[in-house]
Motif scaffolding. Structure first.
Motif, short mmCIF file in Angstrom:
data_model
loop_
_atom_site.label_atom_id
_atom_site.label_comp_id
_atom_site.label_asym_id
_atom_site.label_seq_id
_atom_site.Cartn_x
_atom_site.Cartn_y
_atom_site.Cartn_z
N ALA A 1116 16.27 -26.34 8.92
CA ALA A 1116 16.16 -25.17 9.81
C ALA A 1116 17.49 -24.43 9.88
N VAL A 1117 18.58 -25.21 9.98
CA VAL A 1117 19.89 -24.56 10.14
C VAL A 1117 20.27 -23.79 8.88
N ILE A 1118 20.03 -24.42 7.73
CA ILE A 1118 20.48 -23.76 6.49
C ILE A 1118 19.60 -22.57 6.16
N LEU A 1119 18.31 -22.68 6.47
CA LEU A 1119 17.43 -21.56 6.13
C LEU A 1119 17.54 -20.43 7.14
N PRO A 1121 18.39 -17.27 8.63
CA PRO A 1121 19.04 -16.14 7.95
C PRO A 1121 20.38 -15.79 8.58
N GLU A 1122 20.59 -16.20 9.83
CA GLU A 1122 21.87 -15.89 10.48
C GLU A 1122 22.96 -16.82 9.95
N ALA A 1123 22.55 -17.92 9.36
CA ALA A 1123 23.54 -18.95 8.99
C ALA A 1123 24.52 -18.35 8.00
N ASP A 1124 25.78 -18.36 8.40
CA ASP A 1124 26.76 -17.72 7.53
C ASP A 1124 27.09 -18.58 6.33
N GLY A 1125 27.06 -17.98 5.18
CA GLY A 1125 27.62 -18.64 4.00
C GLY A 1125 26.94 -19.93 3.61
N LEU A 1126 25.71 -20.19 4.10
CA LEU A 1126 25.08 -21.44 3.68
C LEU A 1126 24.02 -21.21 2.63
N PHE A 1127 23.83 -19.95 2.22
CA PHE A 1127 22.64 -19.75 1.38
C PHE A 1127 22.79 -20.43 0.03
N GLY A 1128 24.02 -20.84 -0.30
CA GLY A 1128 24.17 -21.57 -1.56
C GLY A 1128 23.48 -22.93 -1.51
N LEU A 1129 23.19 -23.37 -0.27
CA LEU A 1129 22.65 -24.73 -0.15
C LEU A 1129 21.13 -24.73 -0.03
N HIS A 1130 20.53 -23.54 -0.06
CA HIS A 1130 19.07 -23.50 0.10
C HIS A 1130 18.39 -24.49 -0.82
N LYS A 1131 18.74 -24.37 -2.09
CA LYS A 1131 18.03 -25.17 -3.07
C LYS A 1131 18.24 -26.65 -2.77
N LYS A 1132 19.47 -26.99 -2.41
CA LYS A 1132 19.79 -28.39 -2.21
C LYS A 1132 18.98 -28.98 -1.06
N VAL A 1133 18.96 -28.25 0.05
CA VAL A 1133 18.28 -28.82 1.23
C VAL A 1133 16.77 -28.84 1.00
N ILE A 1134 16.27 -27.83 0.31
CA ILE A 1134 14.82 -27.81 0.06
C ILE A 1134 14.46 -28.94 -0.88
N ASN A 1135 15.29 -29.16 -1.89
CA ASN A 1135 15.02 -30.27 -2.80
C ASN A 1135 15.03 -31.60 -2.05
N MET A 1136 15.90 -31.69 -1.07
CA MET A 1136 15.97 -32.96 -0.35
C MET A 1136 14.63 -33.22 0.34
N VAL A 1137 14.12 -32.21 1.02
CA VAL A 1137 12.84 -32.38 1.72
C VAL A 1137 11.75 -32.65 0.70
N HIS A 1138 11.79 -31.87 -0.35
CA HIS A 1138 10.76 -31.98 -1.39
C HIS A 1138 10.75 -33.40 -1.96
N ASN A 1139 11.95 -33.91 -2.27
CA ASN A 1139 12.01 -35.24 -2.87
C ASN A 1139 11.52 -36.31 -1.90
N LEU A 1140 11.87 -36.14 -0.62
CA LEU A 1140 11.40 -37.14 0.35
C LEU A 1140 9.89 -37.17 0.38
N LEU A 1141 9.29 -35.98 0.52
CA LEU A 1141 7.83 -35.95 0.62
C LEU A 1141 7.21 -36.47 -0.66
N SER A 1142 7.82 -36.05 -1.76
CA SER A 1142 7.27 -36.45 -3.04
C SER A 1142 7.28 -37.97 -3.14
#
Length: 2033
Positions: A1116-1119, A1121-1142
């Motif tokens: 939630a924090v990384i996604l 839109p107000e979060a400054d300068g974190l958009f580089g981590l979108h993929k990383k955090v989404i992959n983390m959730v994705h891998n857990l569920l997977s």
């Protein structure tokens, strides 16, 4: 409790802070689970066997253990024995956390493949669709067949009904017409939908990139003996030219560069039985080991410098080597018969020598093989059946040298080691033919290296030597994995030794060329002795042949020699080397050392003189000298180079303890006690370290162990009181030791250091604490390994040697031995004071506890400070009386049970040492934190296991101060991470990972609540820093890594308490919660709160589901839109959730649906989080074009959008597909470059699949409760999300996969363009052209020469996927699409349930419908569509008024979708779609007894469907229509109503449209004809406004496609006029247009839309004008589209007219925003008019006439065609000729080249004629007053004109006075621009001009030109001069002068011509005036260079003026008489209508 709970709500913790975790252990005790057993139970508890300690037996390679028996009996006599203890431990100890079940295997692609087995094939229409080509052919046939529009007149029902009656219906759905209650229908649908579903959603999703799978540590390799690359050498035969005596051979490897022998010798015997017989007396019966003829060599560092050296020896004989070798060089085998006698003689000599000297040997010959040549050429040389004689000769003959060795090795030496791979070459058989004889004075190894180095040179010295010819055959091949019949260097049998009588293979010990860093794991204790040289030159007396005998003695008596055979392992008896005078030896003697050495062990060398000739009384051997080497010196093994003095007499008593260098009294020495004998001793031992520092340390530890004092180390004697300091200094000196021995003895060394920590030794009655020293030593050793051996680390930076030490070797409790430790049991031995006053007896080696560590964290400092004092008391733990001694295996004897342990627990000590250490030690520990963490964990596990605490509650497992230490440690490390992450990035990453793995492990063994609090502490440290850092993303990234590792815990789900239901703590008064009567606001509030809590990241959620909470919070924090300068981590955090569920998805433990639902509960807030991100998600829907047709079906309609980024369409196609090996470059993240917070397609897709997983697995009732709580806005957001999911997981179709495959993904120059085409399949002619111009992939020939392209071609082969793979990919994708859509459908059903319950949410049904319709529009499988239609039918039956009253547009959409599927090629889809359609009509009928609305919308849908769809099959639709008809006939309930008839009417009408459509299909290629047809169909709907509107819009669409924007605009204007007509009937609003009349200014054609005829339907009737356009908003929309199209057409004036109608509407609505936009657009329009003045072009017009019966109903029709501006006659002529030529055949079509009237009779009836003439708009003079601007003259045109010149005698051109001209004026039926681009000519008139009139026109034209050129602004001198030249130039033939002379020279006779004469005269007057102006203007423009030209022009002008003067001035007097006025206009005019 309850108010606490409320407080949590009132003060929520922000998401950026971590919450306090729940006390997990406490919670589990207080909330026992209701269920006793079953799958849910497993979710709550860790399994019983979660932790177990496993003993893995050591692999022992050999049949019997290598450790000698005596070792066990040696009563621990010596240091060596103690050290061996590491080898006899027969097991490895591994503490397994019930190692990661399947649950946590990352999903690798192979695993996916496994899980995807047996997927059902989903049927997709897009895959079934026929190929384009066959469809094309059909089209062509159709074209040829019929051309007429009116084959079947619109009204002929008959034939159409006939067609319909004859077609077959599809299967009817059973029970469709029954009245079943809605609940039951829902129930059935639900059951059907839920059956046979795919269990695991993620199995269908392409496995994520393997960058970040679930993290786990790899299990290190079991420590095992080191082997290099292994080479099997088999010696097959050795044959000389003559066979006279036995020859002995040995092999060894040498490395020339390192000047080192790199293997021991391999002796082999290839003699024949006969030869062996010669030696019988001397050779004892052979041991089997000596019969080996094959050996396995190991080479760790293969290089170009390795040689295989073969040495030959023979029995000693008289004479030097040269003489002995002579016969071998002279005699040849071929001449054996000739030389028979000589050979016999030689043989008998040999026999004598053998008998006498059989046990002595002499050197004979040698050769060498360059190993790498064999290996590298083995692959390349063919091996024929015969051996490779020539290529592979092992000789150094000229030939070989030049071919293989010379040249190749020269090339190779430079190329380094790349060719040196010994594992995979082809076996080779070598025949070595030439040997070199040994030179007596050059036998040493030094000489050998010189020879070998020389050998590699082309001009080798050796080549000049005369060789000994022989044949040695050797096989060289890579050694097999586990060869049978193998002996180790100790001659032990390696496992798999089935029969001990078979000839064995020897493993040859390697002496690696450089250090090898591998810890010892096997027992090896060998000694090699190399006698080198002996200098007896100064000895008196004769000693020619000298031999040396080497004995390994364990005492001084000769009988104490160890049995030679046993020790030496040699095939040749020892004591054999016989040499002359100053002998050089090159023998290798191998001795097996005993495990325990004493001071008496020594090597004894005895030198003998051997007499070769048999003389009387001379013994065979006479001893001539003695020397020796003691084996141990100060307890250390003595090895190395020695130069020993030789004594002449036997050494005296007790010599063995001293070295021969000591001058013993009364002894005679050779050469005055100088060193004369050189010998080298080398040990290969896993017992002797051969490193002084290690030796000292081990010796001291051993002394402690044995309690033997004083200790002698070297020359020192260490007393007990000095031991402590010595021990400490020896520990710190470990750093100086060599790395290689450190690694070899690593296991032992670490064990001893740990032992010193665990059991503080007692020295002189004091307990000495060596914890700190050991800790420091460990840290530095570990760092040394790390720095120097960086090659063997895993991805987490763990050195594999250390990892395997911890994993297998380290035994925290069982570090055997019996060191004199501080154990209470021995207290009697020690001074009593120890027990009484333990605190004082601590030695001074305590770490300085009160000193604070250098940690910035005050909290930690205070913890340590306060605990410092009471800690000093607790170094030694007093355990209870029952505790067994740590690790000593508790024996049954009474004594041992009484022992009280005072052991430190290693993990506690380690934690303490770490917390208190500082400075460089702390730094060293941080660098390799993982090592200490893992040690600590293993120690803790063992402690729990052996102390039987595994069943103890976790809270009581470890003492509190240990937990404090851990907390302090974690805290300081976290602060290190925070403070240093910018400086030492790499180190901090490792540290962060190590810490995470540590906590991950602790979760398995400690109080989990405590570990969670550590996690929180870490979070706190990080977030405190986050605000102050400029770029927080690095820090957050570390935090993500940390979290990811912790969440990789195997029991992650259990740790999250999946069964807790977030209940608030029990309320204080039981009554509130129990008594329902008191249903106070509080309790209901709690109930709601509870559901909300489950779905939001509320504090209770984050507390109880602690880890899941953290994960989702990160997301939630990384996604945000107000979060400054974190958009580089979108993929990383989404992959983390994705891998857990997977991983949950594939985890067998959670396969039970009930359990999965619990797991999904942990992720419910994910739904909310993703709903928040909707605006940032990648928009997958963009690819759907407006008419709502899925992109894949309409692939061909797309023009790929230009633009610098890849178009969205493409990106979608890319994102949606797993593309092999395509890591997406950043350019693909389309949107992110535009707006940095939006997500890439890939990440969005991952998020959405996570969402679907949660929706699929969550408990439906819970979801429904939550949906009930959501606001309408939120529900709509959810629906938007589902809408997006539909597009995201749409099936792309097999063709796309194939196309994608046919293109290889290499980034070539023009990849982007290529990609777009491939994925969208849009390679049309236009793209072809564009592509050519880009020159990207021109033609293939091009390709061959483009350097940068060639590499692209080579790679294609590898990437091409097999057919099967593509099939499989498409299959998986199809299943994913189906499953995803079914989940969406399930969710929609839940939403609908919610609505039925709450009723307040009616408004969202529209949204549900929208998603449903969208999914129908996408490419779906038959399976999904069945369920989808079922849901749709249920929805309509539940909420009929929804469709028919509120969502009327949706109703229209639904009809369109249903019809679309009614024309599907798959019968099941058709039967469901037609059932839905029939029920829709029926419901509509039942609601209002008239289903006009559905009727209308179905008709409209069909119209728009056929109007737009390319691949539309009327045959299928016909069957569906028939099915509907069948339902109507079978519907008993409605039989007596009008319904069946109405259905029949409707179906027939639809069928009619279909037939028209078929025609349209025929004319698909003829745009004009197509539009005509559409126009006609639209006209047919004159009295059905909705349908007319549909067709007008279809036409508009077609026009826009062809860029006819003006026509498109006209269609919109007509549509708007039509709407206006009906609106004005419906409601009278002043500001609305009155009807068509209002639009007249825009186009005069509009009046045809007026609804004034008698058959006009009243718009009030049900179903009429019900479309979305028949509203005010609809009207506005149409007008805006019209304005936009006009603007694109450049007709800005019309834009203004359109807005004139719009402005009053917006003004009435006070819509300022719209008005401002409009005025903006108007300003734009008018400024464009200004800018483009003089540059505007609208169209070119041509008259086209068709003649010939071939044209069908076009025959004799004339049209005016409007073509794009500046179309040349040739172009349109070419187009039409080509088009009709293709249709009728090129020879049939003819273009008539002139524009004369066509005489039908003169034409060939079998041909088709086209006449094309350029025409211009024609205006009468009065019209010109109004048509002023260019626009006026090109708009609203109905009359056109063309001119044809002729003369009366039939020629076209003649003299001036006979030139006539015919003007033809055409009138069209409508004004241009109209809704079509060709309009019929309805009227034609001709005007004939007489010659004088022609002249007048010419002159007027010329005058106009002059005037224009003169007044042009800016002036154009060139043009002006051109016109002037044409007017006044003398040369002009038929110029003005000639015209004047012909027509004005005399007054005409015919009074009718007077007026023309006069007019011409006036024209000339005007003309001369204009010429003068032009000259004047020119004068002002020219430069000095043109002065002369100007003068010339002026002269010409005056000449002209003078000539014209008399002609112009003559007037005709009669003209001025009134009489003649009546002739006002009497030119010859012929009317023709």
């Amino acid at each position: 409790g309850a108010d606490l709970f409320l407080r949590a709500f009132l003060h929520p913790v922000p998401l950026t802070e971590a919450v306090d975790p729940v006390d997990l252990e406490e919670y589990l005790i207080t909330h026992p689970l209701a269920v006793d057993s079953g799958p849910l139970r497993d979710l709550l508890e860790f399994p019983r066997d979660d932790i177990e300690v496993v003993y893995t037996p050591r692999e022992c390679r050999t049949l019997v253990s290598a450790v000698p028996e005596e070792r066990y009996e040696a009563a621990n006599q010596s240091l060596g024995a103690a050290n061996t203890c590491v080898f006899c431990s027969e097991e490895w100890v591994t503490s397994a956390y019930y190692k990661m079940g399947t649950g946590f295997n990352p999903n690798t692609s192979d695993k996916q493949k496994e899980r995807q087995k047996g997927l059902p094939k989903q049927i997709f229409e897009s895959d079934e669709a026929p190929d384009g080509n066959s469809y094309q052919d059909e089209q062509d046939d159709l074209k040829r067949r019929s051309m007429s529009i009116d084959d079947t007149p619109r009204g002929s029902w008959a034939c159409s009904i006939f067609d319909l009656k004859n077609s077959l219906p599809d299967a009817l759905l059973p029970n469709l017409l029954d009245r079943t209650p809605n609940e039951e229908i829902d129930h059935q649908n639900d059951d059907q939908r839920k059956s046979n579903r795919h269990k695991e959603l993620f199995a269908l999703h392409p496995a994520p990139d393997e960058e970040e799978p679930i993290e786990r540590l790899s299990v290190p390799e079991v420590p095992k003996e080191h082997f290099g690359q292994r080479l099997l050498v088999k010696c097959l035969s050795l044959k000389f030219e003559i066979e006279i005596e036995p020859i002995f051979a040995s092999l060894a490897l040498y490395d020339v560069k390192e000047k080192k022998k790199i293997s021991e010798n391999f002796y082999f015997d290839l003699n024949s039985e006969q030869m062996k017989g010669m030696l019988r007396p001397h050779v004892p019966p052979a041991a089997i080991s000596t019969l080996a003829r094959s050996a396995i060599f190991s080479i760790t560092y293969p290089s170009q410098d390795v040689f295989l050296v073969i040495k030959l020896e023979k029995v000693l004989q008289q004479g030097d080597i040269g003489e002995c070798a002579e016969p071998y060089m002279i005699f040849k085998e071929a001449d054996a018969a000739k030389n028979k006698e000589k050979l016999e003689k030689l043989k008998s000599q040999s026999e004598q020598f053998c008998q006498r000297l059989g046990k002595y040997r002499m050197p004979f010959a040698w050769t060498a093989i360059h190993l790498m040549n064999i290996v590298s050429s083995a692959g390349s040389l063919e091996r024929d059946s015969t051996e490779v004689e020539v290529e592979r000769k092992g000789s150094w003959s000229e030939r070989r040298n030049s071919s293989i060795v010379g040249r190749r090795s020269l090339e190779r030496t430079t190329s380094g080691d790349e060719a040196c791979n010994l594992t995979s070459f082809r076996p080779a058989t070598l025949t070595v033919t030439n040997f070199f004889k040994q030179e007596g004075d050059r036998l040493s190894d030094e000489d050998l290296y010189k020879f070998l180095a020389d050998m590699r040179r082309p001009s080798s010295v050796l080549r000049r030597l005369r060789p000994i010819t022989a044949q040695l055959k050797i096989d060289i091949s890579p050694a097999p994995e586990n060869p049978h019949y193998c002996l180790t260097p100790e001659l032990l049998q390696v496992k798999l030794y089935p029969d001990s009588r078979v000839r064995p293979t020897r493993e040859i010990l390697e002496f690696p060329a450089r250090d090898v860093y591998v810890p010892n794991t096997t027992y090896r204790n060998l000694l090699y002795v190399y006698p080198q040289s002996l200098n007896f030159a100064n000895r008196q007396g004769s000693a020619r042949n000298i031999t040396v005998k080497v004995q390994f003695m364990y005492g001084e008596d000769p009988s104490n020699a160890m049995p030679v055979r046993e020790c030496s392992l040699l095939s040749v008896p020892l004591a054999s080397w016989v040499l002359h005078v100053s002998p050089d030896f090159h023998e290798e003697i191998k001795v097996k050392l005993p495990a325990t050495l004493t001071d008496h062990h020594h090597l004894l060398f005895t030198f003998y003189h051997v007499s070769c000739q048999q003389k009387q009384n001379t013994p065979l051997e006479t001893p001539v000298g003695y020397t020796w080497i003691p084996m141990l010196q100060n307890g250390r093994l003595k090895t190395g180079q020695f130069c020993l003095p030789v004594s002449l007499e036997k050494p005296p008593q007790a010599y063995s303890v001293l070295s021969p260098e000591v001058p013993l009294p009364g002894m005679k020495w050779v050469d005055n006690h100088k060193g004369v004998f050189n010998v080298e001793v080398v040990a290969v031992s896993s017992i002797h370290t051969q490193d002084p520092y290690l030796d000292k340390f081990f010796a001291l530890v051993h002394a402690l162990d044995e309690h033997m004092f004083p200790v002698r180390i070297g020359d020192m004697r260490i007393m007990e009181n000095n031991l402590e300091n010595e021990l400490k200094s020896s520990i710190s000196a470990l750093n100086s030791s060599q790395l290689e021995p450190v690694v070899r003895f690593l296991h032992l060394l670490l064990d001893k250091l740990i032992l010193l920590v665990v059991r503080p030794p007692v020295i002189a009655g004091q307990i000495v604490n060596l914890g700190q020293a050991s800790f420091e030593a460990m840290a530095s050793i570990i760092n040394r390994l790390h720095k120097n051996l960086d090659g063997n680390q895993d991805q987490h930076g763990r050195n594999s040697l250390l990892a395997s030490y911890i994993y297998y070797v380290f035994r925290p409790g069982g570090l055997g031995g019996s060191m004199h430790y501080a154990t209470m049991a021995r207290s009697a031995v020690r001074p009593a004071s120890l027990n009484l006053n333990r605190s004082r007896s601590l030695s001074n080696s305590n770490p300085d506890i009160s000193g604070t560590p250098t940690s910035p964290d005050d909290e930690v400092r205070s913890i340590i400070g306060s605990k410092g004092l009471d800690r000093s008391n607790s170094w030694v733990n007093t355990g209870g009386p029952k505790a067994a001694p740590w690790g000593s295996n508790p024996s049954p004897s009474a004594e041992s049970t009484q022992v009280v342990s005072t052991l430190e627990l290693f993990h506690e000590e380690l934690a303490l040492q770490w917390v208190v250490c500082s400075g460089s030690v702390r730094e060293a520990a941080l660098q390799q934190a993982w090592f200490f963490f893992e040690l600590m964990v293993k120690s803790m596990v063992h402690h729990l296991y052996f102390a039987d605490k595994l069943d103890a509650p976790r809270k009581n497992r470890f003492p509190e101060r240990f937990m404090d230490d851990i907390a302090a440690l974690v805290s300081t490390i976290a602060s290190d991470i925070v403070s240093r992450f910018q400086k030492d990035t790499e180190m901090v990453e490792r540290l962060n990972t190590s810490l995470a793995f540590f906590l991950h492990d602790l979760l398995s063994i400690m109080d989990r609540g405590f570990v969670f609090s550590l996690v929180k502490a870490y979070y706190k440290q990080i977030s405190s820093k986050l605000y102050s850092v400029p770029n927080p993303s690095n820090l957050v990234s570390l935090r993500l890594d940390f979290l990811r590792i912790i969440c990789s815990h195997e029991h992650y789900v259990t740790l999250n308490l999946p069964c807790s239901l977030l209940t608030p703590p029990a309320s204080p008064s039981p009554s509130v919660s129990s008594a329902t009567s008191q249903s106070s606001g509080f309790s209901t509030n709690v109930q709601d709160q509870k559901i909300a809590n489950m779905f939001e990241l509320s504090v209770p959620f984050r507390q109880q589901h602690y880890l899941a909470g953290l994960v989702l919070t990160e997301l939630a924090v990384i996604l945000d839109p107000e979060a400054d300068g974190l958009f580089g981590l979108h993929k990383k955090v989404i992959n983390m959730v994705h891998n857990l569920l997977s991983s949950h998805d594939s985890d067998l433990r959670y396969s039970d649906p009930q359990v999965k639902a619990r797991v999904a509960m942990l992720y419910l807030p994910l739904i909310g989080v993703i709903m928040e991100t909707v605006p940032q998600l990648y928009d997958f829907t963009e690819t759907h074009n407006q008419r709502g047709r899925p992109s894949c079906v309409a692939v061909d309609d797309y023009e790929s959008e230009g633009g610098s980024m890849i178009s969205q369409t493409v990106a979608m196609a890319i994102a949606g597909t797993s593309i092999p090996q395509l890591t997406r470059p950043s350019s693909f993240l389309l949107t992110s470059s535009v707006q940095n917070c939006s997500l890439s397609a890939e990440s969005s897709r991952s998020l959405l699949i996570c969402l679907l997983w949660v929706l699929k697995n969550a408990d439906e009732s819970v979801l429904q409760k939550w949906f009930t709580d959501l606001s309408v806005l939120q529900l709509n957001r959810l629906l938007d999300l589902l809408y997006l999911c539909v597009s995201c997981f749409e099936y792309k179709g097999k063709k796309v996969f194939e196309r994608m495959n046919s293109l290889t993904f290499k980034k070539s120059k023009d990849m982007r363009a290529k990609l777009e085409e491939v994925i969208l399949g849009s390679i049309g002619a236009r793209q072809e052209m564009v592509r050519r111009s880009r020159g990207a992939f021109g033609s293939q020939e091009n390709l061959r020469w483009r350097k940068d392209m060639t590499h692209w071609r080579q790679n294609t082969e590898k990437l091409d996927k097999s057919r099967a793979e593509i099939e499989h990919e498409a299959l998986t994708d199809g299943n994913l699409a189906t499953e995803a859509n079914l989940i969406i459908l399930d969710t929609l059903e839940i939403v609908v349930q919610t609505v039925s319950v709450t009723e307040s949410k009616e408004s969202i049904l529209g949204g549900v419908l929208k998603v449903l319709l969208h999914s129908m529009a996408c490419n779906q499988s038959a399976l999904y569509l069945q369920h989808c239609f079922a849901t749709q039918r249920a929805l309509v039956s539940k909420f009929p008024e929804l469709l028919f009253e509120e969502e009327t547009e949706q109703c229209a959409d639904l009809c369109l979708r249903l019809l679309r599927h009614c024309s599907s090629s798959i019968s099941t889809i058709r039967s469901h779609a037609s059932a839905s359609l029939y029920l829709l009509m029926r419901q509509n009928f039942e609601i209002g007894n008239n289903f006009a609305r559905v009727k209308m919308q179905v008709t409209m849908s069909l119209s728009s469907l056929v109007g737009t769809s390319q691949n539309f099959n009327e045959e299928f639709l016909r069957r569906s229509l028939k099915t509907i008809l069948t339902y109507a006939e079978e519907d008993l309930e409605l039989r007596d109503t009008t319904f069946p008839d109405q259905v029949q009417d409707l179906v027939f009408n639809l069928h009619m449209i279909l037939s028209d459509t078929v025609k349209m299909k025929e004319h698909q290629e003829d745009p004009e004809m197509l539009i005509d047809l559409m126009y006609r169909i639209a006209k047919g709907y004159q009295n059905s406004p909705d349908l007319r509107l549909t067709w007008l819009q279809n036409m508009a669409g077609k026009h826009s496609e062809r860029s006819n924007h003006a026509e498109s605009a006209q269609c919109f204007v007509h549509s708007a006029a039509l709407v206006a007509e009906y609106l004005s009937m419906l409601e009278d609003r002043k500001y609305l247009p009155v009807g068509c009349v209002t639009f007249q200014n825009i186009s005069s054609n509009v009046l045809e839309e007026s609804a004034v005829s008698d058959d006009v339907v009243s718009p009030d009737e049900e179903g009429i004008c019900s479309g979305k356009h028949f509203t005010e908003a609809g009207l506005v929309g149409l007008l805006e589209q019209a304005a936009a199209s006009f603007s694109m057409a450049g007709m800005y004036e019309a834009v203004n007219e359109v807005y004139k109608v719009l402005i009053p509407i917006h003004e009435a609505n006070r819509d300022a925003k719209k008005l401002s936009t409009i005025h903006g657009k108007l300003q734009e329009a008018f400024s464009k008019i200004v800018h483009q003045d003089g540059k505007r072009m609208f169209g070119t017009y041509f008259r086209v006439g068709f003649y010939g019966t071939k044209f069908g109903d076009l025959d004799e029709q004339e049209f005016v065609y409007k073509e794009p501006a500046i179309t040349k006659l040739a172009e349109i002529s070419h187009r039409l000729e080509g088009f009709y030529g293709e249709r009728f055949g090129e020879d049939v079509v003819e273009v008539i080249k002139d524009s004369n009237p066509v005489d039908k009779l003169k034409l060939d009836p079998n041909k088709a004629y086209i006449q094309i003439t350029y025409v211009e708009p024609y205006f009468d003079t009065y019209e010109m007053k109004d048509r002023i601007t260019y626009f006026d003259k090109n708009y609203n045109l109905r009359r056109f004109m063309y001119c044809t010149p002729f003369t009366l005698d039939g020629r076209a051109h003649g003299e001036l006075h006979e030139q006539f001209k015919r003007k033809t004026i055409l009138t069209t039926s409508h004004a241009f621009p109209y809704i079509k681009t060709r309009i019929n000519v309805i009227h034609k008139e001709e005007i004939i001009l007489t010659p004088i009139e022609v002249a007048i026109e010419d002159m007027q034209k010329k005058t106009q030109e002059l005037a224009f050129a003169t007044h042009q602004d800016p002036a154009d001198p060139k043009m002006l001069q051109m016109v002037l030249q044409g007017s006044v130039g003398t040369t002009v033939n038929q110029g003005p002068l000639e015209v004047a002379q012909v027509f004005l020279s005399e007054i005409p006779n015919d009074p009718k011509l007077f007026r023309h004469h006069n007019k011409l005269r006036l024209c000339f007057k005007d003309f001369t005036k204009r010429c003068e102006d032009a000259l004047r203007k020119n004068k002002s423009l020219i430069g000095p260079d043109q002065k002369e030209y100007q003068r010339e022009l002026e002269r010409n002008y005056h000449r002209l003026k003078e000539a014209l003067q008399p002609l112009i001035n003559r007037k005709i007097p009669q003209l001025y008489k009134a009489v003649l006025d009546s002739f006002s206009r009497m030119s010859l005019r012929k009317m023709d209508i």
